[in-house]
Design a protein around this motif. Structure first.
Motif, PDB file in Angstrom:
ATOM      1  N   SER A  14       0.850  -1.188   0.000  1.00  0.00           N
ATOM      2  CA  SER A  14       0.000   0.000   0.000  1.00  0.00           C
ATOM      3  C   SER A  14       0.887   1.239   0.000  1.00  0.00           C
ATOM      4  N   PHE A  15       0.658   2.121  -0.973  1.00  0.00           N
ATOM      5  CA  PHE A  15       1.467   3.327  -1.094  1.00  0.00           C
ATOM      6  C   PHE A  15       0.626   4.535  -0.674  1.00  0.00           C
ATOM      7  N   SER A  16       0.598   4.791   0.617  1.00  0.00           N
ATOM      8  CA  SER A  16      -0.211   5.908   1.111  1.00  0.00           C
ATOM      9  C   SER A  16       0.503   7.240   0.944  1.00  0.00           C
ATOM     10  N   ASP A  17       1.834   7.211   0.944  1.00  0.00           N
ATOM     11  CA  ASP A  17       2.611   8.426   0.742  1.00  0.00           C
ATOM     12  C   ASP A  17       3.932   8.066   0.076  1.00  0.00           C
ATOM     13  N   PHE A  18       4.685   9.083  -0.314  1.00  0.00           N
ATOM     14  CA  PHE A  18       5.919   8.850  -1.060  1.00  0.00           C
ATOM     15  C   PHE A  18       6.970   8.175  -0.188  1.00  0.00           C
ATOM     16  N   ASP A  19       7.041   8.553   1.100  1.00  0.00           N
ATOM     17  CA  ASP A  19       8.010   7.925   1.998  1.00  0.00           C
ATOM     18  C   ASP A  19       7.724   6.434   2.157  1.00  0.00           C
ATOM     19  N   GLY A  20       6.430   6.086   2.235  1.00  0.00           N
ATOM     20  CA  GLY A  20       6.072   4.683   2.338  1.00  0.00           C
ATOM     21  C   GLY A  20       6.445   3.907   1.097  1.00  0.00           C
ATOM     22  N   PHE A  21       6.293   4.538  -0.046  1.00  0.00           N
ATOM     23  CA  PHE A  21       6.670   3.890  -1.300  1.00  0.00           C
ATOM     24  C   PHE A  21       8.173   3.633  -1.344  1.00  0.00           C
ATOM     25  N   LEU A  22       8.962   4.635  -0.927  1.00  0.00           N
ATOM     26  CA  LEU A  22      10.415   4.464  -0.911  1.00  0.00           C
ATOM     27  C   LEU A  22      10.836   3.373   0.074  1.00  0.00           C
ATOM     28  N   GLN A  23      10.148   3.316   1.207  1.00  0.00           N
ATOM     29  CA  GLN A  23      10.475   2.306   2.209  1.00  0.00           C
ATOM     30  C   GLN A  23      10.262   0.900   1.667  1.00  0.00           C
ATOM     31  N   ILE A  24       9.161   0.695   0.947  1.00  0.00           N
ATOM     32  CA  ILE A  24       8.862  -0.628   0.405  1.00  0.00           C
ATOM     33  C   ILE A  24       9.819  -0.984  -0.725  1.00  0.00           C
ATOM     34  N   VAL A  25      10.095  -0.037  -1.590  1.00  0.00           N
ATOM     35  CA  VAL A  25      10.909  -0.318  -2.768  1.00  0.00           C
ATOM     36  C   VAL A  25      12.370  -0.569  -2.407  1.00  0.00           C
ATOM     37  N   PHE A  26      12.907   0.219  -1.482  1.00  0.00           N
ATOM     38  CA  PHE A  26      14.340   0.154  -1.206  1.00  0.00           C
ATOM     39  C   PHE A  26      14.718  -0.702   0.002  1.00  0.00           C
ATOM     40  N   PHE A  27      13.745  -1.098   0.822  1.00  0.00           N
ATOM     41  CA  PHE A  27      14.108  -1.794   2.054  1.00  0.00           C
ATOM     42  C   PHE A  27      13.319  -3.085   2.267  1.00  0.00           C
ATOM     43  N   THR A  28      12.801  -3.666   1.200  1.00  0.00           N
ATOM     44  CA  THR A  28      12.143  -4.973   1.298  1.00  0.00           C
ATOM     45  C   THR A  28      12.642  -5.865   0.164  1.00  0.00           C
ATOM     46  N   PRO A  29      12.684  -7.181   0.367  1.00  0.00           N
ATOM     47  CA  PRO A  29      13.111  -8.090  -0.709  1.00  0.00           C
ATOM     48  C   PRO A  29      12.252  -7.951  -1.965  1.00  0.00           C
ATOM     49  N   GLU A  30      10.945  -7.760  -1.759  1.00  0.00           N
ATOM     50  CA  GLU A  30      10.075  -7.585  -2.929  1.00  0.00           C
ATOM     51  C   GLU A  30      10.442  -6.308  -3.690  1.00  0.00           C
ATOM     52  N   GLY A  31      10.778  -5.261  -2.944  1.00  0.00           N
ATOM     53  CA  GLY A  31      11.182  -4.010  -3.588  1.00  0.00           C
ATOM     54  C   GLY A  31      12.468  -4.156  -4.363  1.00  0.00           C
TER      55      GLY A  31
END
Length: 276
Positions: A159-176
């Motif tokens: 879930s991308f509620s804000d830009f910071d959340g999107f960056l967190q998922i993309v750069f700091f998760t295996p799926e990202g």
């Protein structure tokens, strides 16, 4: 009753060749790293000769990029911001059309002002440049669509509620990380394709009365003749433009004009002029 055996031969015989004549493609030269160095120097000289007019095209490109990103954020399309920024350099060759015309006139020693450059750009709507713009925008659309596809496949539960959340998922998760790896590979392929068909096609359409297919074929031949050097030039353009976007796109005011002018001079080195 006799039959007519001496009928009109002109009505019974077919033309020898119904194939329309094919346009001849220009010769291409092998490009070296010295050509890139010389083209960059010439590009800087053109920028220094007309800094205000050159900077205007860079400013226009930068402002358009900022408005594009802000509109995505305003519409809640947070996931599109990074691919839009990364893919934005794909449309740079079309945005630099006015810079090519400036370099063409500077090289010939012609005097010109705003009206001459803007008129030439406006007249491109009646020529083949419009088709090249379509090719450029189509590949940019494919880039954005395939990013959305990989997001749906790899990050389907995110879930991308804000830009910071999107960056967190993309750069700091295996799926990202998987998403970044696949997206980078797909983007590299699309960028290479677009660069190959446009690197000299855009300035060639401004310089010569030719069709966009011939211009693209010539561009492909230039890259095929000097693949390592031309891909190095592609890397220089991509890295420079991406780094120029970091300070709120402001670096593009300077880097886009220099690269645009340099691309013109590299085209003239790669494709000999008609008069030799």
């Amino acid at each position: 009753m006799t039959s007519n055996t001496n009928g009109d031969s002109s009505e019974s015989s077919a033309p020898d060749d119904l194939t329309p004549p094919q346009p001849s493609l220009p010769d291409v030269n092998k490009v070296t790293k010295d050509d890139i160095t010389a083209s960059l120097r010439a590009g800087m000289a053109d920028f220094a000769a007309r800094p205000v007019m050159s900077g205007f095209f860079g400013l226009f490109y930068a402002v358009f990029g900022l408005l594009f990103v802000w509109s995505l954020v305003g519409l809640g399309k947070i996931w599109m911001v990074i691919p839009a920024v990364v893919g934005f350099p794909l449309v740079a060759p079309f945005a630099a059309a006015g810079l090519y015309e400036m370099s063409r006139r500077l090289q010939k020693g012609d005097s010109f002002g705003w009206s001459e450059i803007l008129t030439v750009m406006a007249n491109q709507r009646q020529r083949e440049m419009g088709w090249m713009a379509f090719v450029t925008l189509f590949i940019f659309w494919v880039w954005m669509y395939q990013i959305r596809l990989w997001l749906a496949i790899i990050l389907q539960n995110a879930s991308f509620s804000d830009f910071d959340g999107f960056l967190q998922i993309v750069f700091f998760t295996p799926e990202g990380w998987t998403f970044l790896a696949i997206g980078t590979c797909a983007g590299a392929v699309l960028s290479a394709v677009l660069f190959t068909v446009t690197v000299v096609a855009m300035p060639m359409l401004l310089d010569r009365d030719t069709d966009f297919v011939s211009a693209m074929l010539t561009s492909i031949r230039v890259v095929r003749e000097s693949p390592v050097v031309m891909l190095t030039w592609a890397a220089i353009i991509s890295v420079t433009l991406l780094l120029s976007m970091l300070p709120a796109f402001l670096g593009l005011i300077f880097t886009l004009p220099i690269l645009g002018h340099a691309t013109w001079h590299l085209y003239r080195r790669a494709v000999p002029p008609v008069d030799g």
